[in-house]
Design an enzyme around this catalytic site. Structure first.
Site, PDB file in Angstrom:
ATOM      1  CG  ASP A  12       0.217  60.758   2.200  1.00  0.00           C
ATOM      2  OD1 ASP A  12      -0.821  60.059   2.210  1.00  0.00           O
ATOM      3  OD2 ASP A  12       0.606  61.430   3.168  1.00  0.00           O
ATOM      4  CG  ASP A 107      -3.842  57.650   2.664  1.00  0.00           C
ATOM      5  OD1 ASP A 107      -3.270  56.910   3.482  1.00  0.00           O
ATOM      6  OD2 ASP A 107      -3.897  58.878   2.765  1.00  0.00           O
ATOM      7  CD  GLU A 108       1.300  56.838   4.389  1.00  0.00           C
ATOM      8  OE1 GLU A 108       2.413  57.368   4.215  1.00  0.00           O
ATOM      9  OE2 GLU A 108       0.665  56.933   5.438  1.00  0.00           O
TER      10      GLU A 108
HETATM   11 MG   LIG Z   1      -2.804  60.684   3.112  1.00  0.00          MG
END
Ligand SMILES: [Mg+2]
Length: 406
Positions: A12, A107-108
């Site tokens: 993350d 983003d993860e």
């Molecule tokens: Mg994040």
């Protein structure tokens, strides 16, 4: 492989959009940075740098409130084309360790590294290598959780954020999990957590030992799954992203729909939902398809290809409305909205036709608005925001809840 071996990673990125801005503009490093919609236009915060979080600013907060909390913050409009490009570079690093990468957003992602350990070392070694490479190659910071299951890996990546690394060995799972507050269980929102606390359940450990009926009163049908998770039981596999050919949603109705305003309300709902879902996957579509099944089971589909790809619900809705206007008026049994010609190019150049600048701006504004809404939905659920046209949300009267995503 030993069933107790660590194999799942959750990676993350820390304060992703804000960090990309700080990376690309060195003058912003160490400064409070907010990425979000304009406070004058009732925008919301999409991302907050750690410097500005110290002032209490959080994602999904109204921008106007964020500015009041930190008046000297640097306020930037989001640049999703750039974030998407950086996201692709992050995912490429992840895929260099295993093909089993399941992105959850820009983003993860989850990774399953069970098959990679002969080549790259233990799951922990791979997790540390990924952090190092993201820092060295992209000048960004990621937090990583390592565990046997998705559920624990996601909690672990958040555990020591920012710049976190947390590995949960099988024999320490319950010692790690049980002291944590109930809202750390994905699926237990702030309201449910409050109600659980009110009847004495504050930690995940207390959920694990609670009589099922107590939990059902608050969590309904989710109680059983929540309790499984509280015992660190989570059989969900990591599913690598498949490139979809189309994405859609359809609903069959309990009774046939006749009133045009009701049909339009349903179509608006479906248009927005597929737009959000597409956006969440970082995709855009060029073709919008409307499917209508009449009371007599005759089925008709109509499609239109757009000048440029989009995931904006408003654009999808306007197209669906145009298609719907050409459909004969008869009682309707099923409605579907789907998108085809998918791609991950954001702001791909218009082909053939030139757009007026104002047209482009309007569309970009719609996309920004929708992304801000997406952030809110992620936090507060899909009922948090609705267009004014939804005086009442569509009721759960669908026949067999037939809902398909192809
Ligand atoms: Mg994040």
């Amino acid at each position: 492989m030993d069933p107790r071996a660590l194999r799942i990673l959750h990676v993350d990125m820390d304060a992703f959009y804000a960090s990309v801005e700080q990376r690309d503009r060195p003058e912003l490093r160490g400064k409070p940075v907010i990425v979000g919609g304009s406070p004058e236009k009732r925008g919301v915060v999409c991302a907050a740098s750690y410097e500005v979080r110290a002032f209490g600013v959080r994602s999904a907060m109204p921008s106007a409130r964020a500015i009041r909390l930190c008046p000297h913050a640097v306020f930037l409009p989001p640049d999703f084309a750039r974030y998407t490009a950086v996201s692709r570079a992050v995912m490429a690093i992840l895929r260099s360790y295993t093909p089993l990468v399941e992105p959850l957003s820009l983003d993860e992602a989850f990774l399953d590294v069970a098959g990679s350990q002969r080549l790259f070392g233990s799951a922990e070694e791979i997790g540390r290598a990924i952090k190092r490479r993201i820092r060295e190659e992209l000048d960004l910071v990621a937090s990583v959780g390592v565990s046997r299951t998705k559920f624990l890996a996601k909690i672990a990546s958040d555990h020591r954020k920012p710049d976190g690394f947390c590995s949960v060995p099988a024999e320490e799972e319950l010692a790690f999990l049980h002291p944590l507050p109930v809202e750390r269980v994905f699926g237990i929102g702030p309201k449910s957590a409050e109600r659980l606390r009110a009847i004495g359940y504050t930690t995940i450990g207390s959920l694990a030992h609670a009589p099922r009926e107590h939990l059902q009163r608050v969590l309904g049908s989710f109680a059983a799954q929540a309790q499984e998770l509280a015992w660190a039981r989570d059989p969900r596999p990591v599913i690598a992203e498949r490139r979809e050919l189309s994405h859609g949603k359809e609903r069959t109705f309990e009774r046939d729909l006749v009133a045009p305003e009701e049909i339009e309300r349903r179509l608006l709902y479906l248009s927005r939902e597929v737009g959000f879902e597409l956006l969440e996957k970082g995709l855009v579509a060029r073709t919008v398809v409307l499917k209508v099944r009449f009371a007599d089971f005759r089925t008709l589909t109509r499609s239109q290809t757009l000048e440029r790809p989009t995931a904006a619900g408003e654009v999808i809705w306007n197209t669906v409305k145009e298609l719907w206007e050409k459909v004969p008026r008869q009682p309707v049994r099923l409605l579907g909205v789907s998108l085809k010609n998918l791609g991950d190019e954001l702001h791909a150049p218009a082909q053939g036709e030139l757009f007026a600048a104002s047209d482009d701006e309007a569309r970009a504004a719609q996309e920004r608005l929708q992304r801000a809404e997406l952030e809110i939905r992620k936090r507060f659920g899909s009922d948090a925001l609705r267009p004014l046209r939804f005086v009442a949300p569509p009721r759960a009267e669908e026949r067999g809840r037939s809902e398909s995503e192809d």
